[in-house]
Design a protein around this motif. Structure first.
Motif, PDB file in Angstrom:
ATOM      1  N   ALA A   1       0.888  -1.299   0.060  1.00 27.98           N
ATOM      2  CA  ALA A   1       0.017  -0.146   0.048  1.00 27.98           C
ATOM      3  C   ALA A   1       0.895   1.050   0.111  1.00 27.98           C
TER       4      ALA A   1
ATOM      5  N   SER B   1      -6.812  12.028   2.994  1.00 32.39           N
ATOM      6  CA  SER B   1      -6.626  10.838   2.848  1.00 32.39           C
ATOM      7  C   SER B   1      -7.009  10.350   1.455  1.00 32.39           C
TER       8      SER B   1
ATOM      9  N   SER C   1      -7.259   6.905  -1.067  1.00 39.14           N
ATOM     10  CA  SER C   1      -7.124   5.432  -0.884  1.00 39.14           C
ATOM     11  C   SER C   1      -7.629   4.782  -2.453  1.00 39.14           C
TER      12      SER C   1
END
Length: 186
Positions: free
Chosen positions: A34, A104, A106
Motif C-alpha cells: 500500500a 486521505s 485510497s
C-alpha cells in the motif's frame, strides 16, 4: 521454584517472539504494498478531506495521469504513491484555503490486469490484491488443454523495461500486468 518460573516465562516470551516473526512479514508485506503502490491510468481513487465534504472526490485516473481538483487545478499524480498524493493535496490546500487539512487518499478500484494465450477467456480483468497467476487464469475460465505451466510470462507494469519475465503459477501479479500463457508442444 523461582528459577523454574523464570525459565517458563522466558520460554513463553521466546515462543511469542518467534511466532510474531512469522506473522510480521505478512503484515508488513500488505502495508508495504500500500505504501509503495504507484498510481497509474485506470486506477480509481478516493480523496477525503476531513471536515470538508466539498473537497472529497472519487475519480478515475485517465491516460493523461492528471486529475482536476478544486482550488488546485490539474495535478499530475501518475507514478506517485498514495502518501505522495496526500502530501501534494495537503500542501496545496495548506495556508490559502485551509489551516491544517487532513487528507486521505485510497484506492477504490485497481487498474485491470490482462491475460492472453492458453486460457479459455483471454482479456482484461479487475485486479484484486493477492492475485496469483493461477487465480488470474481461473478468472479467465481456466487453462486450456494445451497450456504449458512451464511457459508463463508476465510483463510487469511496474518495471520500466517492460520485458516478459518467466513466472510460476503461484507467482503474484500486480495491477496492469500482462500475463501470457504459452502453448505446450505435447
Amino acid at each position: 521454584m523461582k528459577i523454574k518460573l523464570n525459565l517458563v516465562n522466558r520460554t513463553n516470551t521466546l515462543l511469542f517472539c518467534i511466532l510474531g516473526l512469522f506473522h510480521l512479514p505478512m503484515v508488513n508485506a500488505g502495508e508495504s504494498m500500500a505504501m509503495e503502490y504507484r498510481i497509474d491510468s485506470g486506477d480509481k481513487i478516493a480523496i477525503e478531506v476531513y471536515g470538508e465534504p466539498e473537497l472529497s472526490r472519487e475519480m478515475l485516473l485517465n491516460d493523461s495521469g492528471k486529475i482536476s481538483y478544486p482550488f488546485l487545478g490539474e495535478l499530475a499524480i501518475r507514478g506517485l504513491t498514495l502518501f505522495e498524493v496526500e502530501q501534494k493535496i495537503h500542501q496545496g490546500l495548506l495556508g490559502d484555503y485551509l489551516i491544517n487539512p487532513s487528507v486521505s487518499v485510497s484506492i477504490i478500484a485497481y487498474r485491470p490486469f490482462f491475460i492472453d494465450g492458453e486460457v479459455k477467456k483471454p482479456g482484461g480483468y479487475a485486479y484484486q490484491p493477492g492475485l496469483t497467476v493461477a487465480k488470474a487464469a481461473a478468472l479467465a475460465g481456466g487453462f486450456t488443454e494445451r497450456a504449458s505451466l512451464q511457459k508463463i510470462f508476465v510483463v510487469r507494469s511496474s518495471h520500466p523495461d517492460k520485458t516478459p519475465q518467466p513466472v510460476e503459477p503461484h507467482s503474484l501479479i500486480g495491477p496492469g500486468d500482462i500475463i501470457s500463457i504459452k502453448q505446450s508442444f505435447f
